[in-house]
Motif scaffolding. Structure first.
Motif, PDB file in Angstrom:
ATOM      1  N   TYR A  20       8.336 -13.948  13.384  1.00 17.13           N
ATOM      2  CA  TYR A  20       7.594 -14.127  12.276  1.00 17.13           C
ATOM      3  C   TYR A  20       6.662 -12.800  12.179  1.00 17.13           C
ATOM      4  CZ  TYR A  20       8.998 -18.843  12.379  1.00 17.13           C
ATOM      5  OH  TYR A  20       9.594 -20.308  12.143  1.00 17.13           O
ATOM      6  N   PHE A  21       7.199 -11.660  12.321  1.00 22.62           N
ATOM      7  CA  PHE A  21       6.258 -10.681  12.318  1.00 22.62           C
ATOM      8  C   PHE A  21       5.838 -10.453  10.851  1.00 22.62           C
ATOM      9  CE2 PHE A  21       7.189  -9.214  16.448  1.00 22.62           C
ATOM     10  CZ  PHE A  21       6.605  -8.080  16.708  1.00 22.62           C
ATOM     11  N   GLU A  22       4.554 -10.129  10.385  1.00 25.09           N
ATOM     12  CA  GLU A  22       4.501 -10.161   8.862  1.00 25.09           C
ATOM     13  C   GLU A  22       3.095  -9.638   8.616  1.00 25.09           C
ATOM     14  OE1 GLU A  22       4.651 -14.221   9.306  1.00 25.09           O
ATOM     15  OE2 GLU A  22       2.836 -14.530  10.517  1.00 25.09           O
ATOM     16  N   VAL A  23       2.956  -9.304   7.556  1.00 27.59           N
ATOM     17  CA  VAL A  23       1.429  -8.447   6.891  1.00 27.59           C
ATOM     18  C   VAL A  23       0.810  -9.670   6.088  1.00 27.59           C
ATOM     19  CG1 VAL A  23       2.479  -7.328   5.146  1.00 27.59           C
ATOM     20  CG2 VAL A  23       0.293  -6.795   5.680  1.00 27.59           C
ATOM     21  N   VAL A  24      -0.281 -10.090   6.487  1.00 29.00           N
ATOM     22  CA  VAL A  24      -1.013 -11.056   5.467  1.00 29.00           C
ATOM     23  C   VAL A  24      -1.679 -10.427   4.398  1.00 29.00           C
ATOM     24  CG1 VAL A  24      -2.812 -12.782   5.691  1.00 29.00           C
ATOM     25  CG2 VAL A  24      -1.458 -12.460   7.727  1.00 29.00           C
ATOM     26  N   ILE A  25      -1.330 -10.676   3.470  1.00 30.24           N
ATOM     27  CA  ILE A  25      -1.804  -9.897   2.099  1.00 30.24           C
ATOM     28  C   ILE A  25      -2.972 -10.357   1.256  1.00 30.24           C
ATOM     29  CG2 ILE A  25       0.328  -8.768   1.948  1.00 30.24           C
ATOM     30  CD1 ILE A  25       0.782 -10.525  -0.532  1.00 30.24           C
ATOM     31  N   LYS A  26      -3.494 -11.571   1.724  1.00 27.99           N
ATOM     32  CA  LYS A  26      -4.430 -12.262   0.758  1.00 27.99           C
ATOM     33  C   LYS A  26      -5.085 -13.565   1.610  1.00 27.99           C
ATOM     34  CE  LYS A  26      -5.551 -14.301  -3.651  1.00 27.99           C
ATOM     35  NZ  LYS A  26      -4.666 -15.046  -4.958  1.00 27.99           N
ATOM     36  N   ASP A  27      -6.295 -13.821   1.464  1.00 27.41           N
ATOM     37  CA  ASP A  27      -7.020 -14.823   1.784  1.00 27.41           C
ATOM     38  C   ASP A  27      -7.269 -15.759   0.466  1.00 27.41           C
ATOM     39  OD1 ASP A  27      -7.188 -14.386   4.470  1.00 27.41           O
ATOM     40  OD2 ASP A  27      -9.142 -13.837   4.479  1.00 27.41           O
ATOM     41  N   ASP A  28      -6.351 -16.836   0.402  1.00 31.32           N
ATOM     42  CA  ASP A  28      -6.362 -17.769  -0.732  1.00 31.32           C
ATOM     43  C   ASP A  28      -7.762 -18.406  -1.097  1.00 31.32           C
ATOM     44  OD1 ASP A  28      -3.729 -17.039  -1.563  1.00 31.32           O
ATOM     45  OD2 ASP A  28      -2.903 -18.514  -0.563  1.00 31.32           O
ATOM     46  N   TRP A  29      -8.310 -19.017   0.126  1.00 34.44           N
ATOM     47  CA  TRP A  29      -9.509 -19.613   0.093  1.00 34.44           C
ATOM     48  C   TRP A  29     -10.667 -18.667  -0.336  1.00 34.44           C
ATOM     49  CZ3 TRP A  29     -10.541 -23.930   4.191  1.00 34.44           C
ATOM     50  CH2 TRP A  29      -9.741 -25.024   3.981  1.00 34.44           C
ATOM     51  N   GLN A  30     -10.543 -17.395   0.267  1.00 35.89           N
ATOM     52  CA  GLN A  30     -11.725 -16.499  -0.194  1.00 35.89           C
ATOM     53  C   GLN A  30     -11.345 -15.772  -1.397  1.00 35.89           C
ATOM     54  OE1 GLN A  30     -14.013 -16.789   2.174  1.00 35.89           O
ATOM     55  NE2 GLN A  30     -12.622 -18.104   3.266  1.00 35.89           N
ATOM     56  N   GLY A  31     -10.200 -15.859  -2.051  1.00 34.07           N
ATOM     57  CA  GLY A  31      -9.887 -15.186  -3.365  1.00 34.07           C
ATOM     58  C   GLY A  31      -9.732 -13.758  -3.125  1.00 34.07           C
ATOM     59  N   CYS A  32      -9.185 -13.323  -2.002  1.00 36.72           N
ATOM     60  CA  CYS A  32      -9.410 -11.899  -1.814  1.00 36.72           C
ATOM     61  C   CYS A  32      -7.922 -11.193  -1.535  1.00 36.72           C
ATOM     62  CB  CYS A  32     -10.325 -11.444  -0.397  1.00 36.72           C
ATOM     63  SG  CYS A  32     -10.782  -9.636  -0.224  1.00 36.72           S
ATOM     64  N   ARG A  33      -7.573 -10.350  -2.216  1.00 39.44           N
ATOM     65  CA  ARG A  33      -6.287  -9.698  -2.165  1.00 39.44           C
ATOM     66  C   ARG A  33      -6.373  -8.406  -1.304  1.00 39.44           C
ATOM     67  NH1 ARG A  33      -1.723  -7.189  -1.622  1.00 39.44           N
ATOM     68  NH2 ARG A  33       0.100  -7.856  -2.922  1.00 39.44           N
ATOM     69  N   PHE A  34      -5.649  -8.222  -0.649  1.00 34.22           N
ATOM     70  CA  PHE A  34      -5.851  -7.048   0.489  1.00 34.22           C
ATOM     71  C   PHE A  34      -4.933  -5.851  -0.234  1.00 34.22           C
ATOM     72  CE2 PHE A  34      -6.101 -10.367   3.863  1.00 34.22           C
ATOM     73  CZ  PHE A  34      -7.398 -10.723   3.643  1.00 34.22           C
ATOM     74  N   ASP A  35      -5.006  -4.693   0.685  1.00 36.31           N
ATOM     75  CA  ASP A  35      -4.730  -3.392   0.059  1.00 36.31           C
ATOM     76  C   ASP A  35      -3.125  -3.348  -0.014  1.00 36.31           C
ATOM     77  OD1 ASP A  35      -5.376  -0.469  -0.616  1.00 36.31           O
ATOM     78  OD2 ASP A  35      -3.932  -0.298   0.889  1.00 36.31           O
ATOM     79  N   LYS A  36      -2.421  -2.909  -1.231  1.00 35.34           N
ATOM     80  CA  LYS A  36      -1.363  -2.950  -1.345  1.00 35.34           C
ATOM     81  C   LYS A  36      -0.287  -1.730  -0.574  1.00 35.34           C
ATOM     82  CE  LYS A  36       0.726  -4.508  -4.975  1.00 35.34           C
ATOM     83  NZ  LYS A  36       1.145  -5.072  -6.340  1.00 35.34           N
ATOM     84  N   ASP A  37      -1.113  -0.507  -0.572  1.00 33.81           N
ATOM     85  CA  ASP A  37      -0.577   0.630   0.048  1.00 33.81           C
ATOM     86  C   ASP A  37      -0.292   0.042   1.459  1.00 33.81           C
ATOM     87  OD1 ASP A  37      -0.773   2.015  -2.241  1.00 33.81           O
ATOM     88  OD2 ASP A  37      -2.972   2.411  -1.930  1.00 33.81           O
ATOM     89  N   LEU A  38      -1.260  -0.577   2.224  1.00 32.08           N
ATOM     90  CA  LEU A  38      -0.914  -0.790   3.596  1.00 32.08           C
ATOM     91  C   LEU A  38       0.055  -1.978   3.536  1.00 32.08           C
ATOM     92  CD1 LEU A  38      -4.448  -0.914   5.308  1.00 32.08           C
ATOM     93  CD2 LEU A  38      -2.610   0.333   5.965  1.00 32.08           C
ATOM     94  N   GLU A  39       0.017  -2.702   2.741  1.00 36.75           N
ATOM     95  CA  GLU A  39       1.153  -3.856   2.726  1.00 36.75           C
ATOM     96  C   GLU A  39       2.484  -3.242   2.639  1.00 36.75           C
ATOM     97  OE1 GLU A  39       3.266  -7.030  -0.523  1.00 36.75           O
ATOM     98  OE2 GLU A  39       1.190  -6.066  -0.845  1.00 36.75           O
ATOM     99  N   LYS A  40       2.844  -2.224   1.795  1.00 36.69           N
ATOM    100  CA  LYS A  40       4.117  -1.547   1.693  1.00 36.69           C
ATOM    101  C   LYS A  40       4.225  -0.806   3.125  1.00 36.69           C
ATOM    102  CE  LYS A  40       6.861   1.445  -1.044  1.00 36.69           C
ATOM    103  NZ  LYS A  40       7.111   2.437  -0.020  1.00 36.69           N
ATOM    104  N   MET A  41       3.167   0.037   3.564  1.00 37.45           N
ATOM    105  CA  MET A  41       3.464   0.773   4.946  1.00 37.45           C
ATOM    106  C   MET A  41       4.124  -0.113   6.060  1.00 37.45           C
ATOM    107  SD  MET A  41       0.111   3.112   5.084  1.00 37.45           S
ATOM    108  CE  MET A  41      -0.309   4.024   3.534  1.00 37.45           C
ATOM    109  N   PHE A  42       3.361  -1.513   6.156  1.00 34.93           N
ATOM    110  CA  PHE A  42       3.817  -2.384   6.976  1.00 34.93           C
ATOM    111  C   PHE A  42       5.310  -2.961   6.804  1.00 34.93           C
ATOM    112  CE2 PHE A  42      -0.469  -2.960   8.637  1.00 34.93           C
ATOM    113  CZ  PHE A  42      -0.331  -3.089   9.966  1.00 34.93           C
ATOM    114  N   LYS A  43       5.439  -3.340   5.816  1.00 31.72           N
ATOM    115  CA  LYS A  43       6.913  -3.624   5.436  1.00 31.72           C
ATOM    116  C   LYS A  43       7.779  -2.568   5.634  1.00 31.72           C
ATOM    117  CE  LYS A  43       5.638  -7.135   1.897  1.00 31.72           C
ATOM    118  NZ  LYS A  43       5.709  -7.293   0.302  1.00 31.72           N
TER     119      LYS A  43
END
Length: 449
Positions: A334-357
């Motif tokens: 289950y290696f994964e990058v968490v890209i958003k906290d739904d409850w907090q309504g906060c979307r994280f950085d898409k550049d880092l998301e792509k780097m991890f993927k």
């Protein structure tokens, strides 16, 4: 993992074992949490990095740590219904208490606001960190590797599902059914109280002012009398359901999570990476400062990362800053990058998301979550960092479904392999290499939502 990095993977796993077995539970603001900070500060000193410790006050029960109070509130409201059936004025107090309760629950437990902290006992928690500078001391940007030092109160219903460990569907049903039923009962008590207060309040208004609201006819109707009869039995059901919520979190420190996966792995990998670059200065990203941060009281509502961003919002530490938040690297499928906290309504950085993927693909990592998830409940330390203008995501290797070891004392290192933690180390080095290239080509571009 890469053979040349094996020693750092072993180092990280050794720290995980020390944290879980030698120190044990580390509730927010507890002596166990302090011991882990002291231990990691000592590890930084061993490699010639001076640690910094910053203390802050935390109200451990004003946020998500106080969810059990919702159950006790439901039990009290269930009992008060019997009195309210004989004295309608009690409904007004119950309705007001219910509204205040819902506001606290939503904003403190779900949205992690600190508005109610002053009404709860406080403890002293801490953040600790160390900085590694380039050999010439000059840098253009910063990479913060962070993990949280504290562990959670044991979630009793999750731990009880251990007997279904080979039948995870039954475990999920046993956990969610009890908690879901309990949550419905608690909110049903609040809803009934508000509805009854409105009905009787309108009736009083009609009687005192002579205003025709038709509410008096409601209270004398057969259907309303039937509902009052149902209320002779319904509080027994809602009290039982509320009890499931009250027993959700075990309050005893000795029974708390040992936190091998969540989150000694994050603490250990952050340190292993900074030690790697300390040992290999020629491999440091160009013009980059690297910070290893041990973040306190995440389980009480991200209090440590909130305190850190508030402390450094004006001193330049968070300028041109990237944050690799590491939270639970143990489940190899289950290696994964968490890209958003739904409850907090906060979307994280898409550049880092792509780097991890991209790094997952380069290392041949296959994931049952396709390498990417939202955090559906709660929150992670990437939220305060993102809101402070830091490019951040959370890196995890954790089954996102509720399991018997998540937030229970069964979170021990025997459950997972050193190789999984070591692979997490390889992932972090790969992402840091991509950050280096990104900075060279584009510079710092702010949070990319």
């Amino acid at each position: 993992m890469k053979e040349e990095n094996r020693q750092y993977g072993q180092l990280a796993f050794d720290i995980v074992e020390h944290a879980a077995k030698k120190i044990g539970s580390r509730l927010p603001g507890s002596e166990g949490e302090k011991k882990l900070h002291d231990y990691m500060c000592g590890k930084l000193e061993e490699i010639g990095i001076k640690p910094t410790v910053e203390e802050f006050a935390v109200s451990t029960r004003s946020g998500i740590g106080g969810l059990g109070y919702a159950g006790y509130f439901g039990i009290i409201m269930s009992a008060l219904m019997y009195f309210a059936l004989h004295n309608e004025y009690i409904w007004f107090g119950m309705a007001l208490a219910g509204i205040i309760f819902v506001i606290w629950l939503v904003f403190s437990c779900f949205f992690y606001k600190q508005w109610f902290d002053m009404f709860f006992p406080q403890k002293i928690s801490r953040n600790s960190y160390g900085e590694l500078l380039p050999e010439d001391g000059k840098y253009d940007y910063t990479i913060v590797l962070s993990g949280h030092s504290d562990t959670s109160w044991t979630w009793r219903h999750s731990e009880h599902s251990y007997k279904y460990r080979d039948k995870p569907i039954l475990g999920l049903l046993a956990t969610y059914a009890k908690v879901g039923f309990g949550a419905v009962c608690v909110f049903l008590n609040v809803g009934i109280s508000i509805a009854m207060a409105v009905i009787y309040g309108a009736q009083l208004l009609e009687q005192s002012l002579g205003v025709n609201t038709n509410y008096e006819s409601i209270t004398s109707s057969p259907s309303f009398n039937t509902f009052r009869f149902i209320l002779l039995f319904l509080p027994i059901v809602t009290a039982i359901g509320s009890a499931f919520v009250a027993m959700w979190g075990d309050p005893h420190e000795e029974n708390a999570s040992r936190g091998a996966m969540d989150n000694a792995t994050g603490i250990a990998l952050s340190y292993a990476v900074i030690k790697y670059f300390k040992d290999n200065p020629d491999k440091m990203p160009k013009n980059c400062r690297i910070i290893d941060m041990n973040c306190g009281s995440e389980e009480s509502g991200l209090r440590g990362s909130i305190a850190f961003t508030q402390e450094h919002k004006n001193d330049g530490m968070l300028d041109n800053c990237w944050n690799l938040n590491i939270d639970s690297v143990a489940d190899k499928d289950y290696f994964e990058v968490v890209i958003k906290d739904d409850w907090q309504g906060c979307r994280f950085d898409k550049d880092l998301e792509k780097m991890f993927k991209d790094t997952f693909n380069e290392l041949g990592i296959e994931s049952k979550t396709n390498g990417c998830i939202h955090n559906p409940v709660g929150g992670c330390d990437s939220t305060p960092m993102t809101r402070a203008g830091v490019k951040s995501v959370t890196f995890a290797a954790q089954n996102p479904m509720l399991t018997y070891y998540y937030h229970t004392w069964r979170d021990m290192p025997e459950r997972f392999e050193m190789e999984t933690v070591s692979q997490g180390f390889d992932v972090l080095l790969g992402v840091i290499d991509k950050i280096d290239k990104f900075q060279t080509e584009h510079g710092f571009n702010g949070v990319n939502h």
